[in-house]
Design an enzyme around this catalytic site. Structure first.
Site, short mmCIF file in Angstrom:
data_model
loop_
_atom_site.label_atom_id
_atom_site.label_comp_id
_atom_site.label_asym_id
_atom_site.label_seq_id
_atom_site.Cartn_x
_atom_site.Cartn_y
_atom_site.Cartn_z
N HIS A 1 89.12 37.37 -57.74
CA HIS A 1 88.98 37.83 -59.13
C HIS A 1 90.24 37.51 -59.93
O HIS A 1 90.15 37.05 -61.08
CB HIS A 1 88.75 39.36 -59.17
CG HIS A 1 87.45 39.81 -58.58
ND1 HIS A 1 87.34 40.87 -57.71
CD2 HIS A 1 86.18 39.34 -58.75
CE1 HIS A 1 86.07 41.05 -57.37
NE2 HIS A 1 85.34 40.13 -57.99
N SER B 1 84.09 41.01 -52.45
CA SER B 1 84.40 42.45 -52.32
C SER B 1 83.62 43.07 -51.16
O SER B 1 84.16 43.90 -50.42
CB SER B 1 84.05 43.18 -53.62
OG SER B 1 84.82 42.69 -54.68
#
Ligand code: PNS
Length: 168
Positions: free
Chosen positions: A17, A130
């Protein structure tokens, strides 16, 4: 001045990210990270905790220190209109991401004309998701080189809390 929003569930914020936000910041004058809810995912971290963690991670990097992080309370397109964003920026790790992202991009454009700009991330993070980070951490693996320190701490604390709740 061009404004972009980098949206995601960020549960937790990863180095992948961070790479995408850095790339967005090189393209746009102002970048706002929007922590949103994805109804198809069960989150480990609460939305406010996800915001805190992303803020800490972005503040620690000189390239992203001026990036704001906010909660997206409803539809992403409404949030983007409120902040005056010209586009959403999302990262693509490969074909699976493309298949997942294109319907959302088309829906957002259908709703308000909001455009999505896709950037290809650093291949060094192509395996960093994630969900995998949480799985590795859950079974005792080391996630220190997959996520910023604030994310690793938040995931460890949330997993400990969840285990304590299960034992009650
Ligand atoms: O990191 P993710 O889970 O792939 O991000 C998806 C996210 C959170 C950006 C998406 O689910 C979203 O925009 N949620 C906010 C609510 C919304 O606008 N839903 C319609 C999306 S087309």
């Amino acid at each position: 001045m061009t404004i972009a929003v980098c949206p995601g569930s960020f549960d937790p914020f990863t180095l992948g990210h961070l790479d995408v936000v850095r790339r967005a910041r090189r393209l746009f004058d102002v970048v706002v990270v929007g922590v949103a809810s994805n109804t198809s995912k069960n989150a480990l971290l609460t939305p406010p905790r996800r915001v805190e963690v992303a803020r800490a991670a972005l503040a620690a990097d000189p390239e992203t220190a001026d990036v704001r992080v906010e909660l997206v309370p409803g539809l992403l397109v409404d949030f983007c209109r409120e902040v005056g964003a010209a586009a959403v920026v999302k990262g693509l790790r490969g074909g699976a991401d493309y298949d997942h992202e294109v319907p959302m991009a088309l829906m957002n454009r259908h709703l308000t004309g909001l455009e999505t700009v896709f950037v290809t991330g650093d291949p060094a993070y192509a395996h960093v998701a994630s969900s995998l980070v949480k799985d590795v951490a859950r079974f005792g693996g080391d996630v220190a080189d997959l996520v910023p320190p604030a994310s690793a701490e938040a995931v460890a604390a949330a997993l400990t809390h969840a285990r304590e709740q299960e034992q009650r």
